[in-house]
Design a protein around this motif. Structure first.
Motif, PDB file in Angstrom:
ATOM      1  N   GLN A 101       1.103  -1.189  -0.088  1.00 18.10           N
ATOM      2  CA  GLN A 101      -0.156  -0.023  -0.068  1.00 18.10           C
ATOM      3  C   GLN A 101       0.900   1.135  -0.014  1.00 18.10           C
ATOM      4  O   GLN A 101       1.863   1.396   0.451  1.00 18.10           O
ATOM      5  CB  GLN A 101      -0.711   0.009   1.208  1.00 18.10           C
ATOM      6  CG  GLN A 101      -1.818  -1.157   1.362  1.00 18.10           C
ATOM      7  CD  GLN A 101      -2.977  -1.103   2.734  1.00 18.10           C
ATOM      8  OE1 GLN A 101      -2.427  -0.132   3.527  1.00 18.10           O
ATOM      9  NE2 GLN A 101      -3.741  -1.981   2.547  1.00 18.10           N
ATOM     10  N   ALA A 102       0.369   2.409  -0.541  1.00 16.68           N
ATOM     11  CA  ALA A 102       1.051   3.638  -0.627  1.00 16.68           C
ATOM     12  C   ALA A 102       0.075   4.868  -0.447  1.00 16.68           C
ATOM     13  O   ALA A 102      -1.150   4.444  -0.872  1.00 16.68           O
ATOM     14  CB  ALA A 102       1.734   4.072  -2.074  1.00 16.68           C
ATOM     15  N   GLU A 103       0.624   5.542   0.242  1.00 18.10           N
ATOM     16  CA  GLU A 103      -0.357   7.013   0.716  1.00 18.10           C
ATOM     17  C   GLU A 103       0.292   7.985   0.642  1.00 18.10           C
ATOM     18  O   GLU A 103       1.538   8.113   1.083  1.00 18.10           O
ATOM     19  CB  GLU A 103      -0.896   6.523   2.076  1.00 18.10           C
ATOM     20  CG  GLU A 103      -1.746   7.730   2.485  1.00 18.10           C
ATOM     21  CD  GLU A 103      -2.335   7.593   4.051  1.00 18.10           C
ATOM     22  OE1 GLU A 103      -3.159   8.463   4.659  1.00 18.10           O
ATOM     23  OE2 GLU A 103      -2.085   6.491   4.598  1.00 18.10           O
ATOM     24  N   TYR A 104      -0.023   9.159   0.254  1.00 16.92           N
ATOM     25  CA  TYR A 104       0.462  10.370   0.209  1.00 16.92           C
ATOM     26  C   TYR A 104      -0.192  11.381   0.677  1.00 16.92           C
ATOM     27  O   TYR A 104      -1.344  11.398   0.279  1.00 16.92           O
ATOM     28  CB  TYR A 104       0.951  10.663  -1.356  1.00 16.92           C
ATOM     29  CG  TYR A 104       1.652  12.168  -1.503  1.00 16.92           C
ATOM     30  CD1 TYR A 104       3.016  12.149  -1.427  1.00 16.92           C
ATOM     31  CD2 TYR A 104       0.874  13.278  -2.019  1.00 16.92           C
ATOM     32  CE1 TYR A 104       3.741  13.143  -1.594  1.00 16.92           C
ATOM     33  CE2 TYR A 104       1.756  14.474  -2.229  1.00 16.92           C
ATOM     34  CZ  TYR A 104       3.019  14.655  -1.800  1.00 16.92           C
ATOM     35  OH  TYR A 104       3.881  15.689  -2.070  1.00 16.92           O
ATOM     36  N   LYS A 105       0.297  12.041   1.906  1.00 20.67           N
ATOM     37  CA  LYS A 105      -0.530  12.997   2.421  1.00 20.67           C
ATOM     38  C   LYS A 105       0.244  14.012   3.062  1.00 20.67           C
ATOM     39  O   LYS A 105       1.005  13.415   3.755  1.00 20.67           O
ATOM     40  CB  LYS A 105      -1.345  12.228   3.648  1.00 20.67           C
ATOM     41  CG  LYS A 105      -2.459  13.146   4.472  1.00 20.67           C
ATOM     42  CD  LYS A 105      -2.896  12.346   5.493  1.00 20.67           C
ATOM     43  CE  LYS A 105      -3.930  13.172   6.195  1.00 20.67           C
ATOM     44  NZ  LYS A 105      -4.660  12.242   7.268  1.00 20.67           N
ATOM     45  N   ASP A 106      -0.050  15.071   3.145  1.00 19.93           N
ATOM     46  CA  ASP A 106       0.607  16.544   3.284  1.00 19.93           C
ATOM     47  C   ASP A 106       2.171  16.378   3.030  1.00 19.93           C
ATOM     48  O   ASP A 106       3.221  16.621   3.736  1.00 19.93           O
ATOM     49  CB  ASP A 106       0.708  16.334   4.826  1.00 19.93           C
ATOM     50  CG  ASP A 106      -0.997  16.738   5.385  1.00 19.93           C
ATOM     51  OD1 ASP A 106      -1.542  17.526   4.672  1.00 19.93           O
ATOM     52  OD2 ASP A 106      -1.369  16.196   6.502  1.00 19.93           O
ATOM     53  N   ILE A 117       3.945  13.829   2.495  1.00 17.35           N
ATOM     54  CA  ILE A 117       4.755  12.682   2.970  1.00 17.35           C
ATOM     55  C   ILE A 117       4.030  11.431   2.298  1.00 17.35           C
ATOM     56  O   ILE A 117       2.876  11.070   2.418  1.00 17.35           O
ATOM     57  CB  ILE A 117       4.550  12.344   4.530  1.00 17.35           C
ATOM     58  CG1 ILE A 117       5.084  13.744   5.207  1.00 17.35           C
ATOM     59  CG2 ILE A 117       5.102  11.112   4.920  1.00 17.35           C
ATOM     60  CD1 ILE A 117       4.964  13.709   6.674  1.00 17.35           C
ATOM     61  N   LEU A 118       4.937  10.621   1.728  1.00 16.97           N
ATOM     62  CA  LEU A 118       4.783   9.404   1.184  1.00 16.97           C
ATOM     63  C   LEU A 118       5.005   8.298   2.031  1.00 16.97           C
ATOM     64  O   LEU A 118       6.004   7.954   2.396  1.00 16.97           O
ATOM     65  CB  LEU A 118       5.488   8.978  -0.236  1.00 16.97           C
ATOM     66  CG  LEU A 118       5.313   7.865  -0.962  1.00 16.97           C
ATOM     67  CD1 LEU A 118       3.866   7.824  -1.504  1.00 16.97           C
ATOM     68  CD2 LEU A 118       6.185   7.716  -2.150  1.00 16.97           C
ATOM     69  N   THR A 119       3.930   7.392   2.344  1.00 17.24           N
ATOM     70  CA  THR A 119       4.073   6.379   3.303  1.00 17.24           C
ATOM     71  C   THR A 119       3.712   4.948   2.541  1.00 17.24           C
ATOM     72  O   THR A 119       2.839   4.947   1.899  1.00 17.24           O
ATOM     73  CB  THR A 119       3.013   6.197   4.588  1.00 17.24           C
ATOM     74  OG1 THR A 119       3.153   7.726   5.085  1.00 17.24           O
ATOM     75  CG2 THR A 119       3.260   5.266   5.486  1.00 17.24           C
ATOM     76  N   LEU A 120       4.692   4.204   2.590  1.00 19.21           N
ATOM     77  CA  LEU A 120       4.670   2.691   1.984  1.00 19.21           C
ATOM     78  C   LEU A 120       4.642   1.695   2.830  1.00 19.21           C
ATOM     79  O   LEU A 120       5.304   1.732   4.039  1.00 19.21           O
ATOM     80  CB  LEU A 120       5.899   2.542   1.211  1.00 19.21           C
ATOM     81  CG  LEU A 120       6.229   3.507   0.037  1.00 19.21           C
ATOM     82  CD1 LEU A 120       7.701   3.055  -0.802  1.00 19.21           C
ATOM     83  CD2 LEU A 120       5.166   3.530  -1.107  1.00 19.21           C
ATOM     84  N   THR A 121       3.616   0.753   2.929  1.00 24.82           N
ATOM     85  CA  THR A 121       3.411  -0.291   3.530  1.00 24.82           C
ATOM     86  C   THR A 121       3.821  -1.563   2.970  1.00 24.82           C
ATOM     87  O   THR A 121       3.110  -2.035   1.830  1.00 24.82           O
ATOM     88  CB  THR A 121       2.021  -0.383   4.210  1.00 24.82           C
ATOM     89  OG1 THR A 121       1.836   0.807   4.763  1.00 24.82           O
ATOM     90  CG2 THR A 121       1.731  -1.568   5.185  1.00 24.82           C
TER      91      THR A 121
END
Length: 55
Positions: A11-16, A18-22
């Motif tokens: 999973q990948a999330e881009y918020k504010d 910041i890219l967060t990869l799980t």
């Protein structure tokens, strides 16, 4: 990557900004069984064995 990952669960999330990869690691499907001949280790003539399941 040094560890195997579950490709279907990435999973990948881009918020504010910041890219967060799980990247979840693959779990072993089977337990590993280790048999140890204690008589051979201790140098005795008896033949007991120990089974250990790694979970």
């Amino acid at each position: 990557m040094p560890a195997h990952i579950e490709n279907d669960s990435v999973q990948a999330e881009y918020k504010d900004g910041i890219l967060t990869l799980t990247l979840p690691k693959v779990t072993k499907a089977r337990n590993k069984v280790v048999k140890i001949n204690l008589a051979q280790v201790a140098g005795t003539t008896a033949n007991p064995t120990l089974e250990q399941a790694n979970q």
